[in-house]
Design a protein around this motif. Structure first.
Motif, mmCIF file in Angstrom:
data_model
loop_
_atom_site.group_PDB
_atom_site.id
_atom_site.type_symbol
_atom_site.label_atom_id
_atom_site.label_comp_id
_atom_site.label_asym_id
_atom_site.label_seq_id
_atom_site.Cartn_x
_atom_site.Cartn_y
_atom_site.Cartn_z
ATOM 1 N N GLU A 5 0.833 -1.209 0.000
ATOM 2 C CA GLU A 5 0.000 0.000 0.000
ATOM 3 C C GLU A 5 0.864 1.253 0.000
ATOM 4 O O GLU A 5 0.555 2.226 -0.696
ATOM 5 N N LEU A 6 1.941 1.227 0.759
ATOM 6 C CA LEU A 6 2.863 2.361 0.790
ATOM 7 C C LEU A 6 3.423 2.632 -0.605
ATOM 8 O O LEU A 6 3.452 3.768 -1.074
ATOM 9 N N LEU A 7 3.856 1.576 -1.294
ATOM 10 C CA LEU A 7 4.402 1.725 -2.641
ATOM 11 C C LEU A 7 3.357 2.268 -3.624
ATOM 12 O O LEU A 7 3.660 3.114 -4.465
ATOM 13 N N LEU A 8 2.141 1.767 -3.515
ATOM 14 C CA LEU A 8 1.100 2.137 -4.471
ATOM 15 C C LEU A 8 0.455 3.493 -4.181
ATOM 16 O O LEU A 8 -0.070 4.136 -5.087
ATOM 17 N N ASP A 9 0.484 3.918 -2.914
ATOM 18 C CA ASP A 9 -0.218 5.139 -2.525
ATOM 19 C C ASP A 9 0.672 6.366 -2.373
ATOM 20 O O ASP A 9 0.181 7.457 -2.108
ATOM 21 N N ALA A 158 -3.200 13.955 -3.438
ATOM 22 C CA ALA A 158 -4.076 12.980 -4.085
ATOM 23 C C ALA A 158 -3.236 11.985 -4.883
ATOM 24 O O ALA A 158 -2.313 12.370 -5.590
ATOM 25 N N VAL A 159 -3.576 10.725 -4.738
ATOM 26 C CA VAL A 159 -2.907 9.678 -5.509
ATOM 27 C C VAL A 159 -3.553 9.653 -6.881
ATOM 28 O O VAL A 159 -4.766 9.486 -7.008
#
Length: 170
Positions: A5-9, A158-159
């Motif tokens: 989640e850290l990598l993707l967000d 914002a992601v």
């Protein structure tokens, strides 16, 4: 948040509060850069952490001059990290980029905002840039790879949807 989640967000932050980073946060971001993989484990990177407001302003001004602007290219972030690398090592650009990426992820893991900023090469090619490196005890012949700015976000970035091309062969 899980590591995936850290990598993707993770997203670039461009608005910061004036709250300074804690010494432990600075240390952990630097350690993340130092822990990055490098070609043949040569570790050709060097790091500069700047929380001193006067030196930060100088780096911002030098960076802005490359852009021919008066705007702060560091978005008022209270901490600026420079990643440099030894250009005599064939993988220096990749190694420095990996280190900066890990520093961005470390900042996110700490709940901080961060952003990659270009023009470190040009900044540290100037006499003033070299004087800052000399004051910090860093090699003057290393090339600037990039800046990582960090701080407490004034608002959560914002992601955005990722649109890179992907091929998948089975």
């Amino acid at each position: 948040m899980t590591p995936i989640e850290l990598l993707l967000d993770r997203a670039s932050c461009k608005t910061y509060t004036t709250q300074p980073l804690l010494e432990d946060e600075v240390r952990l971001i630097l350690q993340a850069g130092q822990a990055a993989p490098s070609g043949r484990n040569r570790q050709p990177t060097a790091f500069l952490a700047v929380t001193d407001p006067e030196i930060r302003r100088t780096l911002s001004r030098l960076n802005a001059e490359v852009l021919h602007t008066d705007a702060d290219p560091f978005y008022q972030a209270p901490a600026v990290f420079a990643v440099l690398a030894d250009p005599a090592v064939s993988t220096y650009l990749y190694d420095g980029s990996l280190a900066a990426g890990q520093m961005l992820l470390a900042a996110s893991a700490l709940g901080l905002g961060s952003c990659w900023i270009h023009r470190a090469k040009e900044v540290f090619a100037t006499d003033q840039g070299k004087a800052i490196l000399e004051k910090a005890g860093l090699p003057l012949d290393y090339e600037g790879i990039g800046f990582v700015i960090a701080g407490h976000p004034a608002q959560q970035p914002a992601v955005k949807a990722k649109t890179s091309r992907v091929g998948y062969l089975k």
